[in-house]
Structures are given as structure tokens and as C-alpha cells.
Motif scaffolding. Structure first.
Motif, mmCIF file in Angstrom:
data_model
loop_
_atom_site.group_PDB
_atom_site.id
_atom_site.type_symbol
_atom_site.label_atom_id
_atom_site.label_comp_id
_atom_site.label_asym_id
_atom_site.label_seq_id
_atom_site.Cartn_x
_atom_site.Cartn_y
_atom_site.Cartn_z
ATOM 1 N N ASP A 3 0.794 -1.554 0.428
ATOM 2 C CA ASP A 3 -0.205 0.086 -0.113
ATOM 3 C C ASP A 3 0.970 1.051 0.038
ATOM 4 O OD1 ASP A 3 0.447 -0.995 2.760
ATOM 5 O OD2 ASP A 3 -1.413 0.402 3.879
ATOM 6 N N ARG A 4 1.844 0.616 -0.223
ATOM 7 C CA ARG A 4 2.933 1.999 -0.381
ATOM 8 C C ARG A 4 3.228 2.937 -1.929
ATOM 9 N NH1 ARG A 4 8.639 1.380 3.579
ATOM 10 N NH2 ARG A 4 8.221 1.375 5.329
ATOM 11 N N PRO A 5 3.024 4.654 -1.736
ATOM 12 C CA PRO A 5 3.338 4.240 -3.495
ATOM 13 C C PRO A 5 4.647 4.274 -3.196
ATOM 14 C CG PRO A 5 3.609 6.762 -1.453
ATOM 15 C CD PRO A 5 2.822 5.139 -0.441
ATOM 16 N N LEU A 6 4.908 4.776 -5.005
ATOM 17 C CA LEU A 6 6.166 3.999 -5.623
ATOM 18 C C LEU A 6 7.151 5.357 -5.359
ATOM 19 C CD1 LEU A 6 4.308 2.131 -8.510
ATOM 20 C CD2 LEU A 6 6.060 0.684 -6.614
ATOM 21 N N LEU A 7 7.669 5.410 -5.725
ATOM 22 C CA LEU A 7 9.474 6.376 -5.088
ATOM 23 C C LEU A 7 10.059 6.250 -6.952
ATOM 24 C CD1 LEU A 7 10.052 8.984 -4.576
ATOM 25 C CD2 LEU A 7 11.219 7.980 -3.360
ATOM 26 N N LEU A 66 16.524 7.241 1.467
ATOM 27 C CA LEU A 66 15.845 6.857 0.332
ATOM 28 C C LEU A 66 15.027 5.678 1.126
ATOM 29 C CD1 LEU A 66 17.961 7.026 -2.916
ATOM 30 C CD2 LEU A 66 15.200 8.378 -2.220
ATOM 31 N N LEU A 67 15.487 4.769 1.556
ATOM 32 C CA LEU A 67 15.260 3.468 3.023
ATOM 33 C C LEU A 67 14.218 3.705 3.682
ATOM 34 C CD1 LEU A 67 18.048 1.060 2.732
ATOM 35 C CD2 LEU A 67 15.851 0.989 0.776
ATOM 36 N N ALA A 68 13.982 5.164 3.813
ATOM 37 C CA ALA A 68 13.717 5.235 5.844
ATOM 38 C C ALA A 68 12.460 5.892 5.082
ATOM 39 C CB ALA A 68 13.874 6.715 6.650
ATOM 40 N N LEU A 69 12.158 6.099 3.835
ATOM 41 C CA LEU A 69 11.383 6.885 2.695
ATOM 42 C C LEU A 69 9.296 6.353 3.208
ATOM 43 C CD1 LEU A 69 12.216 9.433 0.292
ATOM 44 C CD2 LEU A 69 11.773 9.678 2.734
ATOM 45 N N PRO A 70 8.528 6.018 3.063
ATOM 46 C CA PRO A 70 7.516 5.392 3.579
ATOM 47 C C PRO A 70 7.071 5.054 2.075
ATOM 48 C CG PRO A 70 6.464 8.160 4.176
ATOM 49 C CD PRO A 70 8.055 7.751 3.751
ATOM 50 N N HIS A 118 5.562 6.494 -19.769
ATOM 51 C CA HIS A 118 6.034 4.934 -19.434
ATOM 52 C C HIS A 118 5.558 4.744 -17.983
ATOM 53 C CE1 HIS A 118 8.031 4.129 -23.493
ATOM 54 N NE2 HIS A 118 8.537 4.735 -23.444
ATOM 55 N N LEU A 119 5.973 6.091 -17.071
ATOM 56 C CA LEU A 119 5.807 5.806 -16.047
ATOM 57 C C LEU A 119 4.493 5.699 -15.182
ATOM 58 C CD1 LEU A 119 8.205 8.298 -14.296
ATOM 59 C CD2 LEU A 119 8.539 6.086 -14.520
ATOM 60 N N VAL A 120 3.736 6.172 -16.041
ATOM 61 C CA VAL A 120 1.578 6.180 -15.632
ATOM 62 C C VAL A 120 1.467 4.837 -16.277
ATOM 63 C CG1 VAL A 120 0.259 7.036 -16.596
ATOM 64 C CG2 VAL A 120 1.704 8.889 -16.343
ATOM 65 N N ALA A 121 2.101 4.143 -17.579
ATOM 66 C CA ALA A 121 1.931 2.890 -17.965
ATOM 67 C C ALA A 121 2.180 2.311 -16.525
ATOM 68 C CB ALA A 121 2.416 2.787 -19.125
ATOM 69 N N TRP A 122 3.713 1.964 -16.553
ATOM 70 C CA TRP A 122 4.202 1.268 -15.130
ATOM 71 C C TRP A 122 3.799 1.301 -13.489
ATOM 72 C CZ3 TRP A 122 6.842 0.404 -11.022
ATOM 73 C CH2 TRP A 122 8.196 -1.200 -11.083
ATOM 74 N N ALA A 123 3.078 2.448 -13.730
ATOM 75 C CA ALA A 123 2.466 2.586 -12.163
ATOM 76 C C ALA A 123 1.452 1.661 -11.703
ATOM 77 C CB ALA A 123 2.343 3.898 -11.702
ATOM 78 N N ALA A 124 0.749 1.316 -13.722
ATOM 79 C CA ALA A 124 -0.623 0.913 -13.526
ATOM 80 C C ALA A 124 -1.425 1.660 -12.434
ATOM 81 C CB ALA A 124 -0.494 -0.385 -13.214
ATOM 82 N N GLY A 125 -1.612 2.757 -12.021
ATOM 83 C CA GLY A 125 -3.000 3.301 -11.084
ATOM 84 C C GLY A 125 -2.008 3.207 -10.252
ATOM 85 N N ARG A 126 -1.097 2.415 -9.874
ATOM 86 C CA ARG A 126 -0.717 3.073 -8.143
ATOM 87 C C ARG A 126 -0.417 4.193 -7.938
ATOM 88 N NH1 ARG A 126 3.755 -1.137 -6.145
ATOM 89 N NH2 ARG A 126 2.497 -0.204 -4.971
ATOM 90 N N PRO A 127 -0.606 4.735 -6.807
ATOM 91 C CA PRO A 127 -0.036 5.771 -6.212
ATOM 92 C C PRO A 127 1.302 5.799 -6.675
ATOM 93 C CG PRO A 127 -1.569 5.573 -4.380
ATOM 94 C CD PRO A 127 -1.331 4.092 -5.211
ATOM 95 N N PHE A 128 2.207 7.289 -7.049
ATOM 96 C CA PHE A 128 3.467 7.015 -7.172
ATOM 97 C C PHE A 128 3.771 8.445 -6.816
ATOM 98 C CE2 PHE A 128 2.359 8.002 -11.665
ATOM 99 C CZ PHE A 128 3.221 8.897 -11.941
ATOM 100 N N ALA A 129 5.216 8.869 -6.842
ATOM 101 C CA ALA A 129 5.879 10.392 -7.006
ATOM 102 C C ALA A 129 7.169 10.011 -7.942
ATOM 103 C CB ALA A 129 6.752 10.468 -5.226
ATOM 104 N N GLU A 176 -0.071 12.408 3.554
ATOM 105 C CA GLU A 176 -0.915 12.472 3.096
ATOM 106 C C GLU A 176 -1.689 11.927 2.625
ATOM 107 O OE1 GLU A 176 -1.513 16.511 0.589
ATOM 108 O OE2 GLU A 176 -0.263 17.530 1.729
ATOM 109 N N ILE A 177 -1.830 11.138 1.238
ATOM 110 C CA ILE A 177 -2.336 9.754 0.807
ATOM 111 C C ILE A 177 -2.581 9.200 1.273
ATOM 112 C CG2 ILE A 177 -1.266 11.705 -1.391
ATOM 113 C CD1 ILE A 177 0.250 8.417 -1.880
ATOM 114 N N THR A 178 -1.887 8.574 2.163
ATOM 115 C CA THR A 178 -2.093 7.407 2.574
ATOM 116 C C THR A 178 -2.739 7.831 4.706
ATOM 117 O OG1 THR A 178 0.293 7.207 4.266
ATOM 118 C CG2 THR A 178 -0.179 5.806 1.846
ATOM 119 N N ARG A 179 -3.381 8.870 4.667
ATOM 120 C CA ARG A 179 -3.878 8.966 6.089
ATOM 121 C C ARG A 179 -5.447 8.486 5.905
ATOM 122 N NH1 ARG A 179 -3.491 15.425 6.919
ATOM 123 N NH2 ARG A 179 -1.405 14.264 7.627
#
Ligand SMILES: [Mg+2]
Length: 179
Positions: A3-7, A66-70, A118-129, A176-179
């Protein structure tokens, strides 16, 4: 955790800053010489007969930060699998998934960055930064219109690389988005 967003991480600029002068390394960065096959081939094609290893500036604090980010980290860079081979160990990162671009540096009919679709396709609907030094307002607008989930575009100054305020913004957005 799924459920974490992609970075989506660009390398050249955000993690490996570059400037016009080769001598203006930002504070905190270390200089590495990397035997990149892609770089070597590109140099050979440009007529350089004995290409030297590529000089890269990396910040040893960036891997742990980076590893400490959610987030779930993903390479979104022209380095592709070579990011895992050469850069992850220097940054203190594990092997990460990477976007294997079907093509790179192509023109876009709407003037978007070549990575955007490409990034939008790769994310396939998942939240991403998406962290990159080349994001322009049309990319952000296109993503907002075509990506069904939340997305953050974070443009990083290529002279300085990722800075503490960028990490803070990424943390705030994920919360904010996982609240
Ligand atoms: Mg870049």
C-alpha cells in the motif's frame, strides 16, 4: 507493503548532481568512477577510443534516507539495470525494481518528457512520486489527467541533487495520501 506509494527515481540530477564545471562538487558528495557499459558504448560511438570510467558524484546519506521514506523505491533512469549493478552498492541500497524503457530520449507528440507516459503505464494506477530534474509543467498536467491515482512530481535542481527539503516533501505527501 504494497500500500506504499512508488518512488520513481531518476539518477542523473537527483542522486548524481552535475554542473557545467567538473570541479564544483556539492558538499557531502563523494566522487566515484563507474565502469558503465552503456556509458562506454556511448563514448565509443562518439569516437572516443579509450573511454575512461564515468565520474559520478553520489551522497552516501541518500541510500539510508531513501530507505527511511514510506515508499517502494523504483529506478526510473537511463541507467536501467546498471543502477543496481553500479550505484545501489555505493549508495547503500538493495537491488531495486527498475523501469525497463522500451525506448529512451524519443520525441513526444505532445512535447512531454520521454519518461512521462512510460511511468504512468508502469505505475498502473498505483500512487507514485516521480523525482527527476527534467519534469516540466506539461508532464505534471498530463499525469494528473491520465493517472487514476495520486501522483507527485518533484523537480530537483540538477546542480544540487536531492536536498533535505525534498525528502521532507516526499514524506509529507506520502503521509497525506495514506492518511
Ligand atoms: Mg535526470
Amino acid at each position: 507493503m504494497t500500500d506504499r506509494p512508488l518512488l520513481m527515481l531518476d539518477v542523473d540530477g537527483p542522486l548524481a548532481p552535475y554542473v557545467g564545471s567538473p570541479y564544483r562538487r556539492p558538499a557531502g558528495y563523494l566522487t566515484h568512477r563507474v565502469e558503465s557499459r552503456t556509458w562506454r558504448e556511448r563514448q565509443r560511438r562518439a569516437g572516443v577510443r579509450n573511454p575512461k570510467p564515468l565520474r559520478v558524484w553520489l551522497h552516501p546519506g541518500h541510500g539510508p534516507a531513501l530507505l527511511a521514506l514510506p515508499y517502494e523505491l523504483v529506478w526510473a533512469t537511463t541507467w536501467r539495470e546498471e543502477a543496481n549493478e553500479h550505484l545501489a552498492p555505493l549508495l547503500g541500497l538493495p537491488r531495486l525494481p527498475y523501469v525497463d524503457w522500451p525506448s529512451m530520449h524519443h520525441g513526444d507528440p505532445d512535447g512531454l518528457h520521454w519518461k512521462t507516459r512510460h511511468l504512468v503505464a508502469w505505475a498502473a494506477g498505483r500512487p507514485f512520486a516521480w523525482v527527476d530534474d527534467e519534469i516540466e509543467p506539461p508532464d505534471t498536467a498530463w499525469i494528473a489527467a491520465h493517472h487514476p491515482g495520486p501522483a507527485l512530481t518533484l523537480t530537483v535542481d540538477h546542480r544540487y541533487g536531492l536536498r533535505p527539503e525534498d525528502f521532507a516533501q516526499l514524506t509529507d505527501w506520502a503521509e497525506e495520501i495514506t492518511r
